[in-house]
Design an enzyme around this catalytic site. Sequence first.
Site, PDB file in Angstrom:
ATOM      1  N   HIS A  95      50.005  62.730  -3.974  1.00 35.11           N
ATOM      2  CA  HIS A  95      51.138  61.802  -4.014  1.00 35.11           C
ATOM      3  C   HIS A  95      51.461  61.279  -2.616  1.00 35.11           C
ATOM      4  O   HIS A  95      51.684  60.066  -2.439  1.00 35.11           O
ATOM      5  CB  HIS A  95      52.359  62.496  -4.610  1.00 35.11           C
ATOM      6  CG  HIS A  95      53.594  61.646  -4.596  1.00 35.11           C
ATOM      7  ND1 HIS A  95      53.907  60.766  -5.619  1.00 35.11           N
ATOM      8  CD2 HIS A  95      54.594  61.514  -3.682  1.00 35.11           C
ATOM      9  CE1 HIS A  95      55.040  60.138  -5.332  1.00 35.11           C
ATOM     10  NE2 HIS A  95      55.480  60.584  -4.164  1.00 35.11           N
ATOM     11  N   GLU A  96      51.492  62.165  -1.638  1.00 31.35           N
ATOM     12  CA  GLU A  96      51.807  61.738  -0.276  1.00 31.35           C
ATOM     13  C   GLU A  96      50.719  60.829   0.283  1.00 31.35           C
ATOM     14  O   GLU A  96      51.004  59.883   1.020  1.00 31.35           O
ATOM     15  CB  GLU A  96      52.022  62.949   0.633  1.00 31.35           C
ATOM     16  CG  GLU A  96      53.171  63.854   0.212  1.00 31.35           C
ATOM     17  CD  GLU A  96      54.474  63.103  -0.004  1.00 31.35           C
ATOM     18  OE1 GLU A  96      54.702  62.072   0.671  1.00 31.35           O
ATOM     19  OE2 GLU A  96      55.278  63.523  -0.870  1.00 31.35           O
ATOM     20  N   HIS A  99      51.245  57.300  -0.655  1.00 32.63           N
ATOM     21  CA  HIS A  99      52.108  56.524   0.242  1.00 32.63           C
ATOM     22  C   HIS A  99      51.313  55.988   1.437  1.00 32.63           C
ATOM     23  O   HIS A  99      51.555  54.868   1.903  1.00 32.63           O
ATOM     24  CB  HIS A  99      53.266  57.391   0.742  1.00 32.63           C
ATOM     25  CG  HIS A  99      54.303  57.667  -0.295  1.00 32.63           C
ATOM     26  ND1 HIS A  99      54.886  56.672  -1.053  1.00 32.63           N
ATOM     27  CD2 HIS A  99      54.872  58.835  -0.714  1.00 32.63           C
ATOM     28  CE1 HIS A  99      55.765  57.206  -1.885  1.00 32.63           C
ATOM     29  NE2 HIS A  99      55.772  58.513  -1.704  1.00 32.63           N
TER      30      HIS A  99
END
Length: 225
Positions: A95-96, A99
């Site tokens: 998920h990170e 980004h």
Amino acid sequence: MSFLIYFLIIILVPIWAQFKVRSAYKKYSKVSNSSGMTGAEVARKILDENRLYNVHVEPVGGFLSDHYDPRSKVIRLSEDNYYGTSVAGAAVAAHEVGHAIQDKENYSFLRLRHSLVPVASLGSNVSWILIMIGIIAQASGLLLLGIIFMAAAVVFQLVTLPVEFNASSRAMTQIVSVGAIRNDEERETRKVLNAAALTYVAAAAVAVLELVRLIMIYTGMNNDD
């Protein structure tokens, strides 16, 4: 009675969302992913696959303190996720990285969120001071100014939603493609990501409700005049 119901909603919804994310994370942090990759390795693998060699991965203290720092080009993973090999850790790491990929591709909502940070920060700090003074002093002008500042913070939270959902969508695609999880582990991974997204949805919903309530107070104050 209606105020009590409203009060319970704005208190209980965020608590419920936090419970869901902590429950999902706790459950799947005990389930090892099939690849045996640590969160750090998952993050590094996805970054390299997307040619983001300039983005570093570092451990950071705290519980679920994972985040991507676009200024330093660093993904910081909480130690349990950085060193651990769980399904939850892999999901959070991916998920990170989502980004970081958004940053690389100049994802419009991410750019918009970054541009709103100063305004949202000011709005969060100043709005309630103006709102409380406006309500106590029955000064509709100050109340309206506070509402405007608060609206900026609410817009920031609303813009955050597509940023987070998009990062999770990218995470699911990437985590499977690099072989960090098997196809039969997608369900568990998605549960972790969806639970995390609930916290942002809850925060945005509560903020919108509070903004609407204040607008109603302002309208009633003007009608009384």
